[in-house]
Scaffold this active site. Structure first.
Site, PDB file in Angstrom:
ATOM      1  N   SER A 214       4.369  -1.148   4.021  1.00 36.36           N
ATOM      2  CA  SER A 214       4.580  -2.464   4.634  1.00 36.36           C
ATOM      3  C   SER A 214       5.027  -3.482   3.589  1.00 36.36           C
ATOM      4  O   SER A 214       4.351  -3.644   2.573  1.00 36.36           O
ATOM      5  CB  SER A 214       3.289  -2.977   5.279  1.00 36.36           C
ATOM      6  OG  SER A 214       2.848  -2.067   6.239  1.00 36.36           O
TER       7      SER A 214
ATOM      8  N   GLU B 294      -5.096   9.166  17.893  1.00 40.59           N
ATOM      9  CA  GLU B 294      -5.640  10.522  17.998  1.00 40.59           C
ATOM     10  C   GLU B 294      -6.509  10.854  16.783  1.00 40.59           C
ATOM     11  O   GLU B 294      -7.559  11.495  16.914  1.00 40.59           O
ATOM     12  CB  GLU B 294      -4.497  11.543  18.146  1.00 40.59           C
ATOM     13  CG  GLU B 294      -3.765  11.463  19.485  1.00 40.59           C
ATOM     14  CD  GLU B 294      -2.874  10.228  19.647  1.00 40.59           C
ATOM     15  OE1 GLU B 294      -2.510   9.595  18.626  1.00 40.59           O
ATOM     16  OE2 GLU B 294      -2.549   9.883  20.796  1.00 40.59           O
TER      17      GLU B 294
ATOM     18  N   GLU C  16      -8.848  -1.255   6.296  1.00 38.19           N
ATOM     19  CA  GLU C  16      -7.555  -1.375   6.952  1.00 38.19           C
ATOM     20  C   GLU C  16      -7.724  -1.239   8.460  1.00 38.19           C
ATOM     21  O   GLU C  16      -7.108  -1.957   9.246  1.00 38.19           O
ATOM     22  CB  GLU C  16      -6.602  -0.301   6.440  1.00 38.19           C
ATOM     23  CG  GLU C  16      -5.239  -0.394   7.109  1.00 38.19           C
ATOM     24  CD  GLU C  16      -4.270   0.704   6.667  1.00 38.19           C
ATOM     25  OE1 GLU C  16      -4.715   1.644   5.995  1.00 38.19           O
ATOM     26  OE2 GLU C  16      -3.092   0.604   7.017  1.00 38.19           O
TER      27      GLU C  16
ATOM     28  N   GLN D 285       0.825  -1.197   0.000  1.00 37.96           N
ATOM     29  CA  GLN D 285       0.000   0.000   0.000  1.00 37.96           C
ATOM     30  C   GLN D 285       0.863   1.253   0.000  1.00 37.96           C
ATOM     31  O   GLN D 285       1.637   1.464   0.938  1.00 37.96           O
ATOM     32  CB  GLN D 285      -0.887  -0.007   1.248  1.00 37.96           C
ATOM     33  CG  GLN D 285      -1.751   1.218   1.425  1.00 37.96           C
ATOM     34  CD  GLN D 285      -2.369   1.289   2.801  1.00 37.96           C
ATOM     35  OE1 GLN D 285      -1.697   1.082   3.809  1.00 37.96           O
ATOM     36  NE2 GLN D 285      -3.657   1.564   2.859  1.00 37.96           N
ATOM     37  N   GLY D 286       0.766   2.081  -1.031  1.00 34.96           N
ATOM     38  CA  GLY D 286       1.535   3.323  -1.096  1.00 34.96           C
ATOM     39  C   GLY D 286       0.702   4.524  -0.693  1.00 34.96           C
ATOM     40  O   GLY D 286       0.085   5.164  -1.547  1.00 34.96           O
ATOM     41  N   TYR D 287       0.633   4.783   0.592  1.00 38.94           N
ATOM     42  CA  TYR D 287      -0.179   5.908   1.098  1.00 38.94           C
ATOM     43  C   TYR D 287       0.707   6.998   1.715  1.00 38.94           C
ATOM     44  O   TYR D 287       0.858   8.073   1.168  1.00 38.94           O
ATOM     45  CB  TYR D 287      -1.170   5.410   2.162  1.00 38.94           C
ATOM     46  CG  TYR D 287      -2.503   4.943   1.637  1.00 38.94           C
ATOM     47  CD1 TYR D 287      -2.632   4.365   0.378  1.00 38.94           C
ATOM     48  CD2 TYR D 287      -3.662   5.079   2.402  1.00 38.94           C
ATOM     49  CE1 TYR D 287      -3.861   3.933  -0.093  1.00 38.94           C
ATOM     50  CE2 TYR D 287      -4.897   4.656   1.936  1.00 38.94           C
ATOM     51  CZ  TYR D 287      -4.994   4.082   0.700  1.00 38.94           C
ATOM     52  OH  TYR D 287      -6.220   3.653   0.248  1.00 38.94           O
ATOM     53  N   SER D 288       1.291   6.694   2.884  1.00 37.30           N
ATOM     54  CA  SER D 288       2.014   7.714   3.647  1.00 37.30           C
ATOM     55  C   SER D 288       3.236   8.217   2.892  1.00 37.30           C
ATOM     56  O   SER D 288       3.864   7.483   2.121  1.00 37.30           O
ATOM     57  CB  SER D 288       2.488   7.144   4.983  1.00 37.30           C
ATOM     58  OG  SER D 288       1.394   6.839   5.794  1.00 37.30           O
TER      59      SER D 288
END
Lengths: 371, 404
Positions: free
Chosen positions: B169, B388, B252, B134-137
């Site tokens: 990951s 948070e 997720e 997964q390429g998110y952050s």
């Protein structure tokens, strides 16, 4: 088997909600408290509650009840918690009825269950003797005498004991814990009303060499039957605690959306948002744990103890958090008797203590799991 | 035939099939991450039994029981899938496949993918043939994910992708990536984002593992240098990637929230009593720890009930769309508590980082497995949206509290 209410159960919830909100709201408890009402509940409300079939919801149909189970009791208790309704339902229709039904003789059942279901007689279980719940340490003495029994000792924190016409007494006999059906008017029975912090009532009971016939003893069991009836009551008390938590949380959430300070709604402050969100999750956990326990009581009562311990512990701590946050987030107004938060806090405290608090149930869980 | 009878005959058939097809080795409790099977082009199987179990379950579509048969799924109803799950639990069958394709991409493709995309990718996910990451952050887009900067330039029939992802990951072991890229830098931050798929073997893709405090490297930095992505690999509309991303994030979050549950951990109290001994009354011989464990076990059981209740609500169409944030928040915090308690229960025995091999504690420490898992668990409340951020989501979307 589902953790969600079915259609009939949802209808029961809706009708109980509107009946109690109209006939037994928090304002009624306030009036009973302020007038120092000797019964501690409104007789006509209790009669109407019974007429609707609520008082006998868990009493078998053969004895004039609705023959429903723990889930339905939980539905009613949640609404009682939301309204702080002062009714002897938990003591009489839940715990005492359950114990009579599981351990009483045919004659005892026939004599008392129909009257309990109709709300004409109030029965209650007298188990605790000290200041903490310790059902395994029952010391009130039951001695053989002639063909019958002699009971001596004292009980405390007996819910609605001041108005009960039947006391179910847990006693120590030579062969272990024994349970007795003791009519209130038996010679030697002293009952002293104790007005509790939550404006509900309990009683101290002293038995001075009280003579009972042989058939006063419940034939269907001792310590195990006692624990099972208590578990029914524990789950019901947990449901009342959940109702309190829901009501207080709803009112607090409304307040966060209305109250302005520093030129904005206090619900905009992240410090309060996060606390509200954490409380929300805690209440949802308590709801799920309770649903699991009620379902277990209806499907496999012998194996329900663990789920009940979890539910009572979790509902107790969630409600405790809810009433504390309710007062704190309402600021000074939360401390006033003008608002209802004190009443919710007081009732939650009594229910925590009743039939074992969160710590007691955590210890019980650990013992059941072998550590 | 009534619904109940047909469900009961399905149960009987399922039981018989599992008994005949699940190898005995695959019915042993999972010992830890070393027993997970992730599949993929370069899959390494721990045993022939593990390979066989994946192959058999995959052929039947039961790695993804409720996906349609046309896309490699089992085509089961929700009730049948529940029966399958119960029967697998009854026989202690291990999950055959651990897969971001199943938990995350699959549901998003089913909802947003084109027919061709579904037919190309879903069956390979179901059979464990392609492993996804997964390429998110990005380094400057963590909790504020929508501020991501990886650029995809329109080159007619394809995009040219440049930029960097982080905390990807297992990027170094994955075959394909599903990735958020900015296709329109003039648009508002949420609307200029698109969702694309590409092969990690495409020229210009490189990865670098990040060493964590646990000493392990489950996450990577991932770099894109003039990577060519054909336009048929765009999922949904150009600029519509944020909707896909949000939908996928809810899956997720449910996954991370349920981690402790899927791993079927050993009961903590029993484990601690074994480690520390019991007093004369049979109680764990450390009253303070015993109380903390009992409190944990109440919350753990309540959480398990909550997952069950949420599943029933979801099947009945009554679940709140943002409730996955509540599960993610609580599941992550609970798992961190679990590992703190495990460390207390194992004492200094859990602190041996490298086994010298001699003493019994050394062997038991298993090269610091407990300590490494404990450190790894600290990421649970950061990855997939911090605790948070989850509390923000609950406050705004469920409680409808005011403010941005």
């Amino acid at each position: 088997m589902s953790l969600l209410l079915n259609e009939e159960q949802s209808m029961l919830r809706d009708s109980a909600r509107s009946f109690l909100a109209e006939n037994a709201p928090v304002a009624q408890l306030r009036r009973l408290r302020d007038s120092r009402d000797p019964a501690g509940f409104a007789g006509n409300t209790w009669a109407a509650f019974a007429d609707l079939g609520y008082a006998g919801v868990a009493v078998a149909e053969a004895h004039g009840g609705a023959g429903l189970g723990a889930v339905e009791v939980g539905v009613l208790m949640e609404q009682i918690g939301r309204n702080l309704s002062a009714l002897p339902f938990l003591a009489s229709g839940v715990v005492a009825a359950r114990l009579l039904q599981s351990a009483g003789s045919a004659a005892q059942q026939a004599a008392w269950l129909p009257r309990i279901a109709r709300g004409e007689a109030i029965a209650t279980l007298a188990v605790d003797e000290g200041i903490k719940h310790q059902p395994e340490a029952v010391a009130l003495r039951a001695a053989r005498h002639g063909g019958g029994w002699r009971l001596s000792g004292s009980k405390s924190f007996v819910p609605d004991g001041h108005v009960a016409s039947l006391l179910l007494v847990a006693a120590r006999a030579d062969d272990g814990v024994a349970l007795f059906a003791l009519p209130r008017d038996t010679p030697g029975v002293q009952v002293e009303r104790t007005v509790m912090a939550d404006a509900h009532n309990a009683a101290r009971v002293v038995l001075l060499d009280v003579a009972l016939p042989d058939d006063a003893r419940l034939p269907g069991g001792g310590a195990a039957a006692l624990q099972q009836a208590l578990d029914f009551g524990r789950a019901a008390a947990a449901a009342e605690l959940l109702g309190i938590a829901d009501e207080v949380f709803e009112r607090t959430l409304d307040y966060l959306k209305q109250r302005r300070q520093f030129g904005r709604l206090i619900g905009e402050f992240q410090a309060l948002q996060h606390r509200a969100a954490m409380l929300y999750v805690d209440i949802e956990l308590a709801r799920a744990a309770l649903a699991k326990a009620l379902l277990a009581l209806d499907t496999a009562p012998q194996q329900a103890a663990e789920a009940v311990a979890i539910a009572k512990a979790k509902c107790g701590s969630a409600a405790t958090l809810a009433v504390q946050e309710g007062v704190q987030m309402h600021g000074g107004m939360g401390m006033t008797d003008q608002l209802d938060f004190g009443l919710f806090m007081q009732r939650a405290r009594v229910l925590q203590e009743l039939y074992g608090d969160a710590g007691w149930h955590m210890d019980r869980l650990a013992r059941m799991r072998g550590y | 035939m009534s619904e109940t009878t047909s469900l009961e005959s399905f149960r009987a058939e399922t039981r018989a099939w599992l008994e005949a097809n699940c190898p005995p080795e695959m019915r042993q409790p999972l010992r830890g991450e070393q027993d997970y099977c992730w599949g993929g082009r370069n899959a390494s199987f721990q045993s022939e039994a593990q390979r066989l179990w994946l192959q058999r379950l995959g052929e039947r579509g039961w790695t993804v029981p409720t996906w349609p048969r046309d896309y490699g799924g089992g085509g089961l109803t929700a009730e049948q899938a529940q029966v399958l799950q119960q029967e697998m639990r009854r026989l202690n069958c291990r999950p055959a496949l651990w897969s971001f394709g199943i938990w995350m991409l699959g549901p998003a493709l089913l909802k947003f993918g084109s027919e061709a995309q579904k037919r190309e990718h879903l069956p390979k996910i179901a059979r464990g043939e392609i492993r996804w990451c997964q390429g998110y952050s990005e380094p400057n887009a963590g909790s504020d994910l929508a501020s991501l900067q990886t650029r995809a330039e329109d080159r007619g029939d394809h995009y040219r992708v440049n930029g960097q992802k982080i905390w990807t990951s297992y990027a170094d072991q994955a075959d394909w990536i599903f990735c958020l890229v900015r296709t329109d830098s003039a648009a508002k931050k949420h609307t200029g984002i698109s969702f694309v798929l590409f092969d990690m073997a495409t020229p210009g893709v490189s990865t670098r593992p990040i060493t964590l405090i646990s000493g392990k490297s489950p996450f990577c930095e991932t770099f894109f240098d003039d990577v060519r992505v054909d336009k048929h690999n765009l999922v949904g509309q150009p600029g519509g990637g944020w909707d896909v991303a949000k939908y996928l994030l809810t899956h997720e979050r449910e996954m991370i929230g349920a981690i402790g549950e899927r791993a079927q951990p050993q009961p903590l109290g029993a484990m601690a009593a074994q480690s520390l001994g019991r007093d004369a009354t049979g109680r764990l011989d450390d009253p303070q720890l015993r109380a903390r464990i009992a409190e944990f076990e109440v919350d753990e059981a309540a959480f398990r009930a909550l997952l069950q209740r949420f599943g029933e609500q979801a099947r009945a169409g009554q679940a709140h769309g943002a409730f996955s944030s509540a599960l993610k928040y609580y599941g992550a915090e609970l798992n961190k508590r679990r590992h703190e308690l495990i460390m207390s229960a194992l004492g200094s025995g859990a602190l041996i980082w490298e086994s010298a091999g001699g003493a019994a504690e050394d062997a038991a420490s298993n090269d610091g497995a407990a300590a490494r898992d404990w450190l790894r668990s600290k990421a649970n409340s950061i990855e997939g949206g911090t605790s948070e951020v989850q509390l923000n989501v609950i406050a705004k979307r469920i409680l409808e509290l005011p403010g941005a």
